[in-house]
Design a protein around this motif. Structure first.
Motif, PDB file in Angstrom:
ATOM      1  N   GLU A 150       0.864   3.795  -2.456  1.00  0.00           N
ATOM      2  CA  GLU A 150       0.282   5.083  -2.724  1.00  0.00           C
ATOM      3  C   GLU A 150       0.742   6.498  -3.451  1.00  0.00           C
ATOM      4  OE1 GLU A 150      -2.236   8.127  -1.191  1.00  0.00           O
ATOM      5  OE2 GLU A 150      -2.802   6.279  -1.500  1.00  0.00           O
ATOM      6  N   PHE A 180       0.834  11.587   3.466  1.00  0.00           N
ATOM      7  CA  PHE A 180      -0.556  10.773   2.785  1.00  0.00           C
ATOM      8  C   PHE A 180       0.057   9.036   2.565  1.00  0.00           C
ATOM      9  CE2 PHE A 180      -3.103  13.876   2.578  1.00  0.00           C
ATOM     10  CZ  PHE A 180      -4.446  13.142   2.711  1.00  0.00           C
ATOM     11  N   ARG A 192       1.199  -0.951  -0.120  1.00  0.00           N
ATOM     12  CA  ARG A 192       0.195   0.164  -0.283  1.00  0.00           C
ATOM     13  C   ARG A 192       0.545   1.628   0.178  1.00  0.00           C
ATOM     14  NH1 ARG A 192      -2.548  -2.985   3.601  1.00  0.00           N
ATOM     15  NH2 ARG A 192      -1.797  -2.289   5.989  1.00  0.00           N
ATOM     16  N   GLN A 233       0.598   7.338   5.866  1.00  0.00           N
ATOM     17  CA  GLN A 233      -1.120   6.770   6.639  1.00  0.00           C
ATOM     18  C   GLN A 233      -1.742   5.868   5.712  1.00  0.00           C
ATOM     19  OE1 GLN A 233      -2.411   8.592   9.531  1.00  0.00           O
ATOM     20  NE2 GLN A 233      -3.324   6.849   9.631  1.00  0.00           N
ATOM     21  N   ALA A 234      -1.990   5.664   4.068  1.00  0.00           N
ATOM     22  CA  ALA A 234      -2.199   4.288   4.034  1.00  0.00           C
ATOM     23  C   ALA A 234      -1.821   2.953   3.941  1.00  0.00           C
ATOM     24  CB  ALA A 234      -1.938   5.115   1.797  1.00  0.00           C
TER      25      ALA A 234
END
Length: 212
Positions: free
Chosen positions: A106, A154, A102, A157-158
């Motif tokens: 991302e 981000f 992930r 976090q993803a």
């Protein structure tokens, strides 16, 4: 000195350029020590950083690390330092295969995007008019046109699993310091600047370790 880093690591840099100095000036809250980091990005492929000029036979697996970072546009490639200081941090525990998938996926979504210069002005306005409270940067959330700290936050976090996030919040509740720490760097991804992100890593050694 060359350092071997892995996909899933996050880096922070300190440059002597005029832009770097201006960003650090804008990051500094009243009464706070001088900021160190003015840029950040993520590592998406294992390898060495700072090994330019080192004979290939002198280092095992002597290939350059690949990073994704938001500069004039979001680029993917080896980290070019040119005298810039850099520090790397790795989550504890390191991302597992699913989290790492992930993380990279991302990061790849931003490659080629133009830099969101106006978002720097929003972060500065929060400091000038709201005493550092993340009012405008949180309210004016737009994912297009990333800046470096936005991208790094981000992406991390993803990546993070529900279990990792739950464990972090539980640990902070137990310590009584900030039970609402849902985010990888303690602030909403659109709100944290590079120095705040690095400060969080340093202040939370059970969640982040520096790679040297």
């Amino acid at each position: 000195m060359p350092v071997y880093v892995r996909a899933g690591d996050t880096f922070f840099t300190h440059s002597s350029t005029l832009l770097g100095r201006l960003i650090r000036w804008g990051e500094k809250d009243k009464g706070e020590d001088a900021s160190w980091a003015n840029h950040t990005g993520v590592v998406v492929e294992d390898g060495w950083v700072g090994a330019e000029g080192v004979p290939p036979e002198a280092l095992p697996h002597n290939v350059p690390a690949v990073v994704i970072e938001a500069l004039w546009h979001v680029r993917k490639g080896p980290l070019v330092l040119n005298g810039t200081e850099v520090r790397f941090f790795r989550p504890i525990p390191a991302y597992d295969a699913a989290e790492l998938g992930r993380f990279v996926a991302e990061a790849e979504t931003y490659v080629g995007d133009k830099y969101g210069w106006w978002k720097l002005a929003v972060l500065l306005a929060d400091r000038q008019f709201f005493g550092g409270e993340k009012i405008l940067s949180t309210a004016l959330y737009i994912k297009d046109r990333p800046i470096c700290s936005f991208l790094a936050a981000f992406v991390n976090q993803a990546a993070q699993s529900v279990g990792r996030v739950t464990a972090r919040v539980k640990a902070h509740l137990t310590r009584g310091d900030n039970g609402a720490v849902y985010y990888a760097f303690g602030l909403a991804p659109q709100s944290a600047d590079p120095d705040e992100q690095m400060d969080y890593c340093i202040a939370n050694p059970t969640e982040w370790e520096e790679v040297k």
